[in-house]
Design a protein around this motif. Structure first.
Motif, short mmCIF file in Angstrom:
data_model
loop_
_atom_site.label_atom_id
_atom_site.label_comp_id
_atom_site.label_asym_id
_atom_site.label_seq_id
_atom_site.Cartn_x
_atom_site.Cartn_y
_atom_site.Cartn_z
N GLU A 137 -7.27 -8.82 -5.94
CA GLU A 137 -7.75 -9.90 -5.10
C GLU A 137 -6.95 -10.00 -3.80
O GLU A 137 -5.74 -9.75 -3.78
CB GLU A 137 -7.72 -11.23 -5.85
N THR A 138 -7.65 -10.36 -2.73
CA THR A 138 -7.04 -10.55 -1.42
C THR A 138 -7.52 -11.87 -0.85
O THR A 138 -8.30 -12.59 -1.48
CB THR A 138 -7.46 -9.41 -0.46
N TYR A 145 0.83 -1.20 0.00
CA TYR A 145 0.00 0.00 0.00
C TYR A 145 0.87 1.25 0.00
O TYR A 145 1.97 1.26 0.53
CB TYR A 145 -0.92 0.00 1.23
N GLN A 187 -12.94 -2.02 0.47
CA GLN A 187 -12.85 -3.47 0.51
C GLN A 187 -14.16 -4.11 0.05
O GLN A 187 -15.24 -3.59 0.33
CB GLN A 187 -12.51 -3.93 1.92
N PRO A 235 -15.48 -7.76 0.48
CA PRO A 235 -15.39 -9.14 0.96
C PRO A 235 -16.25 -10.08 0.11
O PRO A 235 -17.38 -9.75 -0.27
CB PRO A 235 -15.94 -9.06 2.39
N PRO A 244 -18.23 -0.32 -2.00
CA PRO A 244 -18.43 -1.35 -0.98
C PRO A 244 -19.79 -2.06 -1.10
O PRO A 244 -19.93 -3.21 -0.70
CB PRO A 244 -18.33 -0.57 0.34
N TYR A 259 -9.57 -12.21 1.49
CA TYR A 259 -10.98 -12.10 1.90
C TYR A 259 -11.89 -11.76 0.72
O TYR A 259 -13.11 -11.77 0.86
CB TYR A 259 -11.14 -11.02 2.98
N CYS A 261 -11.76 -8.88 -2.57
CA CYS A 261 -11.09 -7.90 -3.43
C CYS A 261 -10.98 -6.58 -2.68
O CYS A 261 -11.73 -6.32 -1.74
CB CYS A 261 -11.89 -7.65 -4.71
N GLU A 262 -10.06 -5.75 -3.14
CA GLU A 262 -9.98 -4.37 -2.69
C GLU A 262 -9.93 -3.47 -3.91
O GLU A 262 -9.37 -3.85 -4.95
CB GLU A 262 -8.77 -4.15 -1.78
N TYR A 319 -9.87 3.96 -1.54
CA TYR A 319 -9.61 2.58 -1.15
C TYR A 319 -10.88 2.03 -0.51
O TYR A 319 -11.48 2.67 0.36
CB TYR A 319 -8.46 2.49 -0.15
#
Length: 278
Positions: A208-209, A58, A79, A81, A257, A211, A213-214, A77
């Protein structure tokens, strides 16, 4: 309770009309606190350092804005989930195609469910764009590359009668000049949308993360994308107002979100059907 215009009879009959009645979450209190003051110029990701956006980890000031003479910078930014890039590849195609069973003057329910208070319509601007979006021979990830579309929306947070018609010209990713290492990273873990107009450039990067995506967005107003694929200043552009830049950021913080609240289930129900089904 948010402002939510009444759906017409044809819209109410569609299976995904139920998602229109899900309220977006209130603005995250931490985000609200961050946006009370602009970020310092030293925390701006200037276009000459844009490669930093496409690296693991980041940067400083992932959320914020900065006004300067003849332009502005915005960073976002958020998130998502439970959402993955495959879902997003499908979503950005599916939501651009209005349902066939609904009179056109009623707008696009697929776009409305994304942000019920602010969205009204979204559609291909020409026949070639519509054909590209529905061509099963083209991978979903590539179907929006370079199409022309039109959005009818507001960034006013649900004030009745505040919709604006906005021509959208998503730019092919290939028009952006980046080192191959950046493209390798983007293709390995994310989705990039490049949107350039005659006065601004926005890069929308979904990564992708573990949990889901962000979303990492960067917008430069008072800039254009050159023929060489560089983000360069536009001379004579008036400095945007703080109110406009903040309203745009707040709109994105409402809609991005919110995708996570319905997209996984919507994709499970609709993702295997033709994108222009009913």
């Amino acid at each position: 309770m948010i402002y939510r215009p009444e759906l017409c009879t044809e819209e109410k009959l569609l299976s995904y009309a139920k998602y229109y009645y899900i309220d977006p979450d209130p603005l995250n209190p931490l985000a609200a606190q961050i946006l009370r003051q602009p970020i310092a110029k030293g925390d701006v990701l200037w276009p000459e350092d844009v490669e930093t956006m496409f690296a693991p980890g980041y940067q400083d000031a992932m959320l914020g804005y900065c006004l300067f003479e003849g332009g502005s910078y915005s960073s976002l930014y958020a998130q998502l989930p439970g959402v993955n890039v495959k879902m997003l590849d499908w979503w950005f195609v599916w939501m651009t195609l209005p349902p066939k069973s609904v009179p056109r003057e009623q707008g696009n329910l697929r776009y409305k469910i994304w942000c019920p208070s602010d969205h009204f319509d979204h559609y291909p601007a020409d026949k070639a764009s519509a054909q590209q979006l529905t061509d099963p021979a083209i991978p979903l990830k590539l179907r929006r590359q370079g199409i022309h579309a039109v959005a009818v929306e507001s960034i006013a947070g649900g004030q009745a009668g505040s919709y604006q018609t906005i021509p959208l010209h998503p730019t092919p990713n290939s028009a952006l000049s980046l080192p191959q290492a950046c493209w390798d990273y983007i293709n390995a873990c994310g989705l990039l949308n490049v949107v350039a107009s005659d006065h601004s450039v926005t890069l929308q990067f979904f990564r992708e993360t573990d949990y889901g995506c962000e979303a990492i967005f960067r917008t430069w107003r008072g800039y254009v994308l050159s023929e060489e694929g560089r983000i360069v200043r536009k001379e004579g552009f008036a400095t945007p107002t703080k109110e406009h830049v903040l309203a745009d950021l707040m709109h994105n913080l409402r809609e991005i979100p919110h995708l996570a609240k319905f997209l996984p289930q919507l994709y499970a129900e609709e993702g295997k059907k033709p994108v222009d089904a009913y």
